[in-house]
Motif scaffolding. Structure first.
Motif, PDB file in Angstrom:
ATOM      1  N   LEU A   6       0.819  -1.210   0.000  1.00 52.95           N
ATOM      2  CA  LEU A   6       0.000   0.000   0.000  1.00 52.95           C
ATOM      3  C   LEU A   6       0.853   1.261   0.000  1.00 52.95           C
ATOM      4  O   LEU A   6       1.926   1.306   0.609  1.00 52.95           O
ATOM      5  CB  LEU A   6      -0.927   0.004   1.212  1.00 52.95           C
ATOM      6  N   VAL A   7       0.350   2.271  -0.684  1.00 54.37           N
ATOM      7  CA  VAL A   7       1.018   3.563  -0.760  1.00 54.37           C
ATOM      8  C   VAL A   7       0.202   4.552   0.061  1.00 54.37           C
ATOM      9  O   VAL A   7      -0.934   4.873  -0.294  1.00 54.37           O
ATOM     10  CB  VAL A   7       1.137   4.063  -2.204  1.00 54.37           C
ATOM     11  N   GLY A   8       0.768   5.025   1.193  1.00 54.85           N
ATOM     12  CA  GLY A   8       0.093   6.016   2.012  1.00 54.85           C
ATOM     13  C   GLY A   8      -1.220   5.504   2.575  1.00 54.85           C
ATOM     14  O   GLY A   8      -1.570   4.335   2.468  1.00 54.85           O
ATOM     15  N   GLY A   9      -1.988   6.401   3.173  1.00 57.10           N
ATOM     16  CA  GLY A   9      -3.336   6.081   3.626  1.00 57.10           C
ATOM     17  C   GLY A   9      -3.379   4.980   4.664  1.00 57.10           C
ATOM     18  O   GLY A   9      -2.441   4.714   5.407  1.00 57.10           O
ATOM     19  N   SER A  10      -4.524   4.270   4.670  1.00 60.27           N
ATOM     20  CA  SER A  10      -4.771   3.213   5.645  1.00 60.27           C
ATOM     21  C   SER A  10      -3.903   1.995   5.360  1.00 60.27           C
ATOM     22  O   SER A  10      -3.444   1.769   4.240  1.00 60.27           O
ATOM     23  CB  SER A  10      -6.254   2.822   5.600  1.00 60.27           C
ATOM     24  N   ASP A  11      -3.672   1.190   6.407  1.00 62.18           N
ATOM     25  CA  ASP A  11      -2.927  -0.052   6.248  1.00 62.18           C
ATOM     26  C   ASP A  11      -3.844  -1.244   6.039  1.00 62.18           C
ATOM     27  O   ASP A  11      -3.374  -2.381   5.968  1.00 62.18           O
ATOM     28  CB  ASP A  11      -2.063  -0.313   7.505  1.00 62.18           C
ATOM     29  N   GLU A  12      -5.142  -1.021   5.943  1.00 58.12           N
ATOM     30  CA  GLU A  12      -6.101  -2.121   5.873  1.00 58.12           C
ATOM     31  C   GLU A  12      -6.602  -2.322   4.446  1.00 58.12           C
ATOM     32  O   GLU A  12      -6.821  -1.363   3.698  1.00 58.12           O
ATOM     33  CB  GLU A  12      -7.293  -1.847   6.795  1.00 58.12           C
ATOM     34  N   LEU A  13      -6.805  -3.588   4.087  1.00 55.17           N
ATOM     35  CA  LEU A  13      -7.426  -3.956   2.820  1.00 55.17           C
ATOM     36  C   LEU A  13      -8.709  -4.717   3.120  1.00 55.17           C
ATOM     37  O   LEU A  13      -8.719  -5.631   3.944  1.00 55.17           O
ATOM     38  CB  LEU A  13      -6.484  -4.827   1.982  1.00 55.17           C
ATOM     39  N   THR A  14      -9.787  -4.345   2.446  1.00 50.65           N
ATOM     40  CA  THR A  14     -11.080  -4.985   2.703  1.00 50.65           C
ATOM     41  C   THR A  14     -11.332  -6.185   1.800  1.00 50.65           C
ATOM     42  O   THR A  14     -12.300  -6.901   1.992  1.00 50.65           O
ATOM     43  CB  THR A  14     -12.220  -3.964   2.502  1.00 50.65           C
ATOM     44  N   CYS A  15     -10.458  -6.420   0.817  1.00 46.18           N
ATOM     45  CA  CYS A  15     -10.695  -7.508  -0.134  1.00 46.18           C
ATOM     46  C   CYS A  15     -10.183  -8.856   0.354  1.00 46.18           C
ATOM     47  O   CYS A  15     -10.337  -9.868  -0.332  1.00 46.18           O
ATOM     48  CB  CYS A  15     -10.048  -7.165  -1.480  1.00 46.18           C
ATOM     49  N   GLY A  16      -9.566  -8.898   1.536  1.00 44.85           N
ATOM     50  CA  GLY A  16      -9.068 -10.159   2.067  1.00 44.85           C
ATOM     51  C   GLY A  16      -7.653 -10.488   1.655  1.00 44.85           C
ATOM     52  O   GLY A  16      -7.124 -11.521   2.071  1.00 44.85           O
ATOM     53  N   VAL A  17      -7.014  -9.652   0.860  1.00 43.69           N
ATOM     54  CA  VAL A  17      -5.639  -9.883   0.428  1.00 43.69           C
ATOM     55  C   VAL A  17      -4.693  -9.399   1.526  1.00 43.69           C
ATOM     56  O   VAL A  17      -4.878  -8.315   2.076  1.00 43.69           O
ATOM     57  CB  VAL A  17      -5.359  -9.138  -0.896  1.00 43.69           C
ATOM     58  N   PRO A  18      -3.669 -10.175   1.859  1.00 43.90           N
ATOM     59  CA  PRO A  18      -2.760  -9.734   2.923  1.00 43.90           C
ATOM     60  C   PRO A  18      -1.926  -8.526   2.514  1.00 43.90           C
ATOM     61  O   PRO A  18      -1.484  -8.427   1.377  1.00 43.90           O
ATOM     62  CB  PRO A  18      -1.864 -10.959   3.151  1.00 43.90           C
ATOM     63  N   ARG A  19      -1.712  -7.613   3.478  1.00 40.73           N
ATOM     64  CA  ARG A  19      -0.841  -6.458   3.227  1.00 40.73           C
ATOM     65  C   ARG A  19       0.592  -6.890   3.452  1.00 40.73           C
ATOM     66  O   ARG A  19       0.958  -7.380   4.518  1.00 40.73           O
ATOM     67  CB  ARG A  19      -1.206  -5.310   4.167  1.00 40.73           C
ATOM     68  N   ALA A  66       5.866   5.036   1.408  1.00 39.16           N
ATOM     69  CA  ALA A  66       5.642   6.380   1.933  1.00 39.16           C
ATOM     70  C   ALA A  66       4.598   7.109   1.095  1.00 39.16           C
ATOM     71  O   ALA A  66       4.492   6.892  -0.114  1.00 39.16           O
ATOM     72  CB  ALA A  66       6.959   7.165   1.936  1.00 39.16           C
ATOM     73  N   PRO A  67       3.800   7.987   1.720  1.00 43.05           N
ATOM     74  CA  PRO A  67       2.815   8.761   0.957  1.00 43.05           C
ATOM     75  C   PRO A  67       3.503   9.737   0.005  1.00 43.05           C
ATOM     76  O   PRO A  67       4.714   9.939   0.061  1.00 43.05           O
ATOM     77  CB  PRO A  67       2.016   9.495   2.036  1.00 43.05           C
ATOM     78  N   ALA A  68       2.712  10.350  -0.843  1.00 48.15           N
ATOM     79  CA  ALA A  68       3.273  11.234  -1.869  1.00 48.15           C
ATOM     80  C   ALA A  68       3.871  12.501  -1.281  1.00 48.15           C
ATOM     81  O   ALA A  68       4.899  12.991  -1.741  1.00 48.15           O
ATOM     82  CB  ALA A  68       2.195  11.591  -2.889  1.00 48.15           C
ATOM     83  N   HIS A  69       3.223  13.034  -0.268  1.00 49.02           N
ATOM     84  CA  HIS A  69       3.687  14.318   0.278  1.00 49.02           C
ATOM     85  C   HIS A  69       3.818  14.193   1.792  1.00 49.02           C
ATOM     86  O   HIS A  69       2.919  14.597   2.536  1.00 49.02           O
ATOM     87  CB  HIS A  69       2.706  15.444  -0.076  1.00 49.02           C
ATOM     88  N   PRO A  70       4.932  13.644   2.289  1.00 56.55           N
ATOM     89  CA  PRO A  70       5.108  13.525   3.739  1.00 56.55           C
ATOM     90  C   PRO A  70       5.362  14.888   4.376  1.00 56.55           C
ATOM     91  O   PRO A  70       5.686  15.848   3.677  1.00 56.55           O
ATOM     92  CB  PRO A  70       6.353  12.640   3.843  1.00 56.55           C
TER      93      PRO A  70
END
Length: 495
Positions: free
Chosen positions: A177-190, A195-199
């Motif tokens: 994942l890029v930025g944002g939340s660390d959670e995925l709702t589709c059941g795929v493991p993270r 890092a986000p685009a503009h830290p």
């Protein structure tokens, strides 16, 4: 400067495509051209049967090979019926030119008759290979393990869309994942986080160290996740946080490590033949051709539809008379049932069918609304509808009740292939998306017929109809007609 390359651990190869696909396809093509030509030429006493058969087989396999039909990566991905029809037309043109150059004097009618078996054998072989490959993918074989990289929302959407179907080689096994939340709702493991685009600016509370600015650790993070999950493909989903130079540098790392990089365009349900790629100012641009709603192909489709329907009415007239007699003897009421449907551009027309229900079926419908099995849309279907007669069940099971609609095709109100013709009360509940189904003529058969008919949900049927509306072609119609034969024999969803 490129990020350091992280070696990807190679694992024991998973069961993939059988190696016999290409030789089997080539042998079937050669036999489908050689044997019929040899037989027809010998039976009709044409000159040089063996030479003609050899030339036909060599030309047919050459045409197929030039178009890449035997490439391991493409064999089995599609049924191949449209490709076979396209290649056969080229074969006929090639042999006609060769005939003119060499002065070969066999009968043109005999030659065409002999060659007509080639696309049939080829189409059947390709369909069998496609079915075999699809079966392997149902068992998680012959697939490519995909690591998806992008922002959480787009990653969820791509993973869910790939998981919804098994007619492709991609299986998502993780997401970075890029930025944002660390959670995925589709059941795929993270499997990682970029890092986000503009830290926050360096030195402010919560700011990352310089080596964690956007893009600095993308390559090592993604390759570590790919190594852990034994991924074959990295699928990047561009967004505000993953684009331009950052995506380019990620591509360097992925490809230097020997993995395949695929970039999702965000464009869905558009036939590949409608998409071309160009470059301008360093940007890769996708050009999407408009659907075939104008021009010569709709004219050709209309002529072919009416001609074929008229021919079918003549050939099937004895069968239709027998069916009419069976309907009349089975129950009281008219032989034919007529109903107002909505056609091209919203114009109403009268649709004809053999009657499969009791005469007062429409009056009984309100009492059966509670038993409707299609509650997700405007369709009304009951698997064991008490209004259907004994002969009607047989007619519906075999789709023979639809034969009178050939008259609708001849009159130009319907096409041989198209979306299902809706009822006026269904259309009254259409939104802007659903009304797009009416841009083309409704069909005697169509994607709903070969895709499961009444077993499909409203959303599934609508998706098939919209895909046909935007991506239809004359060769695609031939493919649907060929698949309709199997659907009728199978009878799935016919009630």
């Amino acid at each position: 400067m490129r990020e350091p390359t992280v070696p990807v651990r190679r694992v024991t190869p998973r069961p993939g495509r059988p190696r016999w696909y290409a030789p089997a396809a080539a042998m079937a093509d050669a036999a489908g051209a050689c044997l019929p030509v040899l037989m027809v030429y010998q039976l009709t006493a044409q000159p040089h049967p063996l030479a003609a058969a050899t030339v036909a087989a060599a030309s047919w396999t050459a045409v197929r090979a030039v178009h890449g039909r035997y490439r391991p990566g493409s064999l089995g991905e599609r049924r191949g019926i449209r490709a076979a029809a396209h290649d056969w037309l080229l074969l006929v043109g090639l042999l006609a030119a060769l005939r003119a150059v060499t002065g070969e004097d066999s009968s043109p009618a005999a030659a065409l008759l002999a060659l007509s078996a080639a696309p049939v054998v080829t189409g059947a072989t390709c369909a069998a290979i496609h079915r075999h490959l699809t079966g392997r993918r149902h068992r998680a074989q012959a697939v490519r393990r995909v690591l998806v990289v992008g922002e959480p929302g787009p990653v969820d959407a791509v993973a869910a869309q790939l998981a919804a179907r098994t007619d492709h080689p991609y299986v998502v096994i993780g997401g970075v994942l890029v930025g944002g939340s660390d959670e995925l709702t589709c059941g795929v493991p993270r499997m990682g986080h970029l890092a986000p685009a503009h830290p926050p600016a360096h030195g402010t509370p919560g700011a990352p160290p310089p080596d964690l600015i956007p893009g600095a650790q993308d390559g090592p993070t993604v390759l570590a996740a790919a190594r852990h999950q034994a991924a074959d493909v990295v699928l990047a989903v561009p967004g505000t946080a993953l684009t331009g130079e950052r995506l380019r540098r990620l591509g360097w790392s992925v490809q230097d490590a020997g993995l395949t990089l695929v970039v999702a365009s965000g464009l869905t349900d558009v036939a590949l033949r409608r998409v071309t790629v160009s470059t301008a100012a360093g940007l890769n641009l996708l050009h999407v051709a408009p659907p075939l709603h104008r021009g010569p192909q709709p004219v050709v489709k209309g002529v072919l539809d009416r001609t074929a329907a008229a021919f079918a009415l003549v050939v099937l007239a004895p069968l239709m008379l027998l069916l009419a007699l069976a309907v009349r003897l089975d129950s009281n009421g008219p032989v034919l049932y007529r109903q107002t449907r909505v056609g091209h551009r919203g114009r109403p027309f009268t649709l004809w069918k053999f009657r499969t229900m009791v005469p007062d079926a429409d009056l009984r419908r309100p009492a059966l609304e509670g038993a409707n099995e299609h509650r997700s849309g405007p369709l009304f279907k009951i698997r064991r509808d008490p209004r259907v007669t004994r002969v009607g069940r047989l007619l519906r099971r075999t789709s023979l009740d639809e034969l009178p609609q050939l008259v609708n095709v001849v009159s130009g109100e319907m096409a041989l292939v198209g979306p299902r013709p809706p009822l006026p009360d269904e259309v009254a509940r259409y939104g802007a998306v659903e009304r797009r189904r009416l841009v083309v003529k409704p069909g005697l058969t169509g994607p709903w017929q070969v895709g499961g008919r009444a077993d499909l949900s409203w959303d599934e049927g609508l998706a098939l109809d919209l895909d046909y509306t935007d991506n239809w072609s004359v060769t695609g119609d031939l493919d649907v007609l060929a698949r309709t034969v199997r659907a009728v024999i199978d009878g799935r969803g016919a009630y």
